[in-house]
Design an enzyme around this catalytic site. Structure first.
Site, PDB file in Angstrom:
ATOM      1  CG  HIS A 181      -0.511  -0.171   2.197  1.00 14.76           C
ATOM      2  ND1 HIS A 181       0.492  -0.793   2.890  1.00 14.76           N
ATOM      3  CD2 HIS A 181      -0.049   0.760   3.534  1.00 14.76           C
ATOM      4  CE1 HIS A 181       1.468  -0.705   4.577  1.00 14.76           C
ATOM      5  NE2 HIS A 181       1.045   0.580   4.570  1.00 14.76           N
ATOM      6  CG  ASP A 190       1.987   4.813   5.062  1.00 12.27           C
ATOM      7  OD1 ASP A 190       1.594   3.413   4.743  1.00 12.27           O
ATOM      8  OD2 ASP A 190       2.730   4.520   5.285  1.00 12.27           O
ATOM      9  CG  HIS A 200       5.151   0.661   3.295  1.00 16.54           C
ATOM     10  ND1 HIS A 200       4.549   1.998   2.577  1.00 16.54           N
ATOM     11  CD2 HIS A 200       4.852   0.659   3.774  1.00 16.54           C
ATOM     12  CE1 HIS A 200       3.786   2.955   3.030  1.00 16.54           C
ATOM     13  NE2 HIS A 200       4.041   1.816   4.429  1.00 16.54           N
ATOM     14  NE  ARG A 203       7.368  -5.004  13.554  1.00 19.05           N
ATOM     15  CZ  ARG A 203       7.312  -5.093  11.603  1.00 19.05           C
ATOM     16  NH1 ARG A 203       5.959  -4.780  11.567  1.00 19.05           N
ATOM     17  NH2 ARG A 203       7.315  -3.539  11.252  1.00 19.05           N
TER      18      ARG A 203
END
EC number: 1.14.11.4
Length: 895
Positions: free
Chosen positions: A825, A827, A877, A887
């Site tokens: 995607h 941002d 990314h 995480r």
């Protein structure tokens, strides 16, 4: 592959050896083993080392500064030459293959993450002959360089030779270049060898076979954060050759200084002479005048010396101070003298203007004839004229008998400074120009206000601050630490007295004096107590100053100044404890051209300033020299306060005041009043920003980030791939508490395939399991973080880009139950921050981020470190799947 790695290290610096070996150990732990050879460097400060080499130095001076090679530069150049020779010898004796690749490192480099993987990726792009590959350098004009492939460029002129890979053919070309016959700095020689022009010195190597040179971009290594402050190359004295042949001249040059030797300006004069290798003789004319002194000096010279010596005479009235700065090498004086004269009979003088200083230059035999002729005329006429050099030059300008004197009216050699508009400062050349565009070789001042300007010249010439090299620190180590008289004046903050307990200094060497007195008489009385205490230094701290650096005292002592103090600033205001200039019309503050660069620590150094208050360290000899430091006198402006009196008296006695902003030492806070507090203060939390800003910063901002907050020029950040950067931002405490707040709130969104998100008012194209910061009441604190901490770094990183607003800020949780990854995607941001909140390999495995267009995977980001990258179109990314654990990352979309 890399066949062998040479690490150049001075034997007397085992600390640097241990540090670089630790770097290799880190690589080994990751499965990368380099054949490392610690190669003993040539110590340029050790005559025995230098005697092993038969080398010559051409008439080399740095074009920017006029400085000759330093001992460190000579040693560095010989060290690199020795490595090249060893490579050739090893190939020719069969211990290295002819197709070997040799990595050459200096001992102050740091391997960047995934060094070997990236090295292999970058070098796979090289399909052509490459003799030398830079792994790190400082390009002078990076935008003019040709990009060969994704990570490879064709370099133009670069500085630094700290990390490069060479072939046997490259080493052989270097050896065949007769480098030792024309020894210049190694980072000037290498660019010449790949076709760059360097100040005309490329002619020395015009017949040499050139190398094919390339450079990686971005770098694969970096320098340690204190590389320049701890550099043997920059921070050593000028190399003094053993004979004149090295400077290609059979002539001599000498400065004859006639005048007072008192005051700091005389010491500065001699230091500049040493820096530029200017031979000088000092004659203190207490008993006779300058005419008699110079005549006597000339009579003592042999006929050969008279005929071969170009002499610069600097005469200063014995009632004045030196206040003269020579800032040019010998050859510049010779060249300019030739340009200004038509024959060797002429004498070039500074413009005669009735000052207390007389200066001229000429061949010693002609100066002798000139003086003797004048003396004979006076004797024959029985004239009662006052015999001095100033009168001699004055008469020469109006008498036909003395027509050999040429005035330097344009300031090519001599520049009298009357006001700041007379000169133009440079941040890159370590020289100043005058308003006619000339670069004077000697600058001098004659009034109180012009001395302040001359002291600014010191800040940007010689060993002063330079845009390329920063400030040269020469720490003085004490065999026996001096005794300190610590004087603390309490105003509002009683806890300021705790500085005595927190100072990193032997307590038995500190005498503490604490006073609540608000009367000016306190200061003069206090220094009398100091003189009786047996201490060597007087260290004063005002009650409105908070010292945050325990090593402040040792660091100020190491600067070895008569009077020095740290920069103290009130928050982010322009209010500090120093003035960069003084208004001559009223004696008060006047803003200097570099004031904001210094208080913002964009320029870091030790600065000669006209006014310094609040915190300072004074040598005992100064107080003995100026016993009435705080006493008002008739020369002061009406209404002068106690600090103005102190600084006025120091200036009048030619005692320089130095301001250090080398480190963040503390700050001014005149609003606090801890005397009324009782009980134990509560622990600072994430929510205490900005109300408890100082405590919050200390607890939650990474120390490296905090220490560079005012100046990011030397900040330790890494370009992990094109235009994607990683840097330390927060402490583990910040990360731990953010996770605790989020898990306790338990407001995690569904993530996965739940595309509708009412929190953001609509559909989320790439939903994550997250909690928005506003949901836990941390949105205002995050706004403060972005605009006060991140935005200044972004301005530095992205060419002064101004942060406008925050789109989103949220914490993402990846786990095995609900969501372990995120699809590719863009941002919805101008730039994105991504902060690792927990530990890779321990609390989760795998994961990370893949920058798809960059063909780069970023894993193992350290806790508290931030990744910053462009949003929207550029950084396509995805979040790679974790394979176990949880995480946590903090993400913010910023415009």
């Amino acid at each position: 592959m890399i066949s062998r790695t040479y690490v150049i290290n001075l034997a007397r610096r085992p600390d640097k050896k241990d540090r670089i070996l630790a770097e290799f150990l880190k690589l080994k732990e990751k499965g990368v083993e380099l054949n490392c050879v610690i190669f003993e460097a040539v110590d340029g400060n050790n005559p025995e080392h230098l005697s092993r080499f038969n080398f010559k130095i051409p008439n080399w001076t740095d074009l920017n500064s006029g400085k000759p090679m330093t001992n460190g530069e000579v040693g560095c150049a010989l060290s690199h030459w020795s490595v090249w020779k060893d490579v050739v010898d090893c190939v020719e004796n069969g211990t290295l293959d002819k197709d070997c690749r040799i990595l050459v490192l200096e001992d102050d480099v740091v391997f960047l993450d995934n060094f070997m993987e990236r090295y292999q990726t970058y070098t796979s792009e090289i399909t052509y002959n490459c003799d030398l590959l830079y792994l790190h350098r400082k390009p002078l004009n990076p935008y003019t360089e040709t990009k060969i492939s994704t990570h490879i460029v064709k370099p133009n002129k670069s500085y630094w030779a700290c990390a490069y890979v060479i072939t046997y053919q490259c080493a052989k070309k270097f050896m065949n270049a007769n480098y030792l016959e024309n020894l210049i700095p190694s980072d000037e020689f290498i660019p010449i060898m790949h076709g760059c022009n360097v100040y005309g010195f490329e002619k020395l190597f015009s017949n040499c076979e050139k190398i094919d040179c390339y450079a990686v971009q971005p770098s694969l290594v970096k320098l340690t954060s204190n590389a320049f402050n701890d550099s043997e190359t920059f921070h050593s004295g000028s190399y003094v050759p053993s004979n004149k042949f090295n400077f290609d001249t059979d002539k001599q040059f000498r400065i004859v200084y006639i005048g007072p030797t008192k005051g700091n300006s005389f010491h500065r004069f001699t230091e500049y002479c040493k820096l530029y290798l200017l031979p000088y003789k000092v004659i203190d004319e207490k008993e006779t005048n300058d005419f008699v002194s110079l005549r006597s000096e000339l009579q003592s010279l042999s006929e050969q010396d008279l005929n071969t010596t170009l002499m610069l005479v600097v005469s200063v009235n014995h009632n004045d101070f030196c206040n003269t700065i020579p800032c040019a090498p010998t050859n510049e004086f010779i060249d300019k003298y030739k340009q200004l004269t038509t024959d060797t009979n002429s004498i070039v003088s500074a413009v005669q203007n009735g000052t207390n200083k007389t200066m001229f230059i000429g061949w010693a035999n002609k100066i002798s004839e000139f003086i003797n002729h004048y003396h004979q005329k006076l004797t024959e006429s029985n004239a009662e004229t006052d015999i001095n050099l100033a009168n001699l030059l004055l008469i020469s300008s109006i008498s036909s008998d003395f027509n050999c004197v040429v005035e330097d009216v344009e300031g090519n050699l001599f520049q009298l400074i009357n006001e700041e508009s007379d000169i133009v400062f440079s941040t890159t050349t370590s020289r100043v120009n005058n308003k006619l565009g000339k670069t004077p070789s000697v600058l001098y001042a004659n009034s109180d206000s012009s001395v302040i300007v001359l002291n600014k010249v010191e800040n940007y010439t010689g060993y002063g601050w330079n845009e390329y090299y920063g400030y040269h620190v020469y720490p003085v180590k004490f065999d026996v630490l001096p005794k300190i008289y610590l004087s603390i004046r309490i105003v509002k903050n009683a806890n300021v007295t705790k500085i005595a307990e927190t100072l990193d200094y032997p307590k038995e060497l500190i005498t503490v004096s604490i006073s609540r007195s608000e009367h000016d008489s306190f200061y003069q009385a206090d220094i009398q107590k100091f003189l009786l205490s047996g201490a060597d230094y007087y260290f004063y701290i005002s009650g409105d100053c908070i010292i945050t650096r325990p090593t402040i005292l040792k660091e100020l002592l190491e600067l070895n100044k008569d009077f020095v103090g740290p920069l103290m600033r009130k928050g982010t205001e322009s209010w500090t404890n120093y003035w960069g200039d003084i208004d001559p019309s009223n004696g008060y503050y006047k803003r200097s051209f570099d004031y904001f660069d210094i208080i913002g620590r964009d320029r870091v150094g030790c600065w000669n300033v006209p006014y310094l208050a609040s915190v300072y360290l004074i040598k005992k000899s100064v107080i003995e020299q100026v016993p009435n430091l705080f006493t008002e006198n008739s020369h002061m402006w009406n209404g002068s306060n106690i600090d103005m009196r102190l600084c006025h008296n120091l200036r009048k006695n030619n005692v320089f005041m130095y301001l250090s902003n080398l480190r963040p030492y503390g700050h001014i806070d005149d609003s606090i009043n801890l005397e009324v507090l009782s009980g134990v203060p509560t622990e600072v939390t994430l929510y205490d920003l900005p109300t408890r800003k100082e405590e919050w910063e200390k607890k939650y901002l990474h120390p490296e980030f905090l220490s560079h907050l005012q100046n990011f020029k030397d900040f330790d950040y890494t370009e992990i791939c094109n235009d994607v950067y990683s840097f330390p931002l927060f402490t583990p405490a910040f990360c731990k508490e953010v996770i605790e707040v989020m898990d306790k709130a338990n407001l995690w969104s569904k993530g996965g395939d739940s595309y509708f998100d009412p929190r953001i008012g609509g559909v989320e194209s790439y939903p994550t399991q997250d909690t928005q910061l506003y949901e836990v009441g941390l949105d205002k604190q995050w706004h403060y973080v972005v605009f006060n901490y991140v935005a200044p770094f972004v301005r530095h990183l992205y060419n002064n880009y101004k942060t406008k607003d925050i789109n989103l800020a949220f914490v993402v949780k990846y786990d095995m139950e609900r969501q372990s990854e995120l699809a590719p995607h863009h941002d919805s941001s101008t730039y994105t921050l991504n902060i690792a909140l927990n530990e890779y390999g321990k609390e989760y495995t795998a994961g990370g981020c893949e920058f798809i267009r960059h063909k780069f995977i970023w894993q193992g980001q350290k806790v508290g470190y931030a990744t910053i990258h462009a949003g929207k179109l550029l950084a396509y990314h995805r979040a790679l799947p974790i394979t176990s654990g949880k995480r946590y990352i903090l993400v913010s979309f910023v415009n």
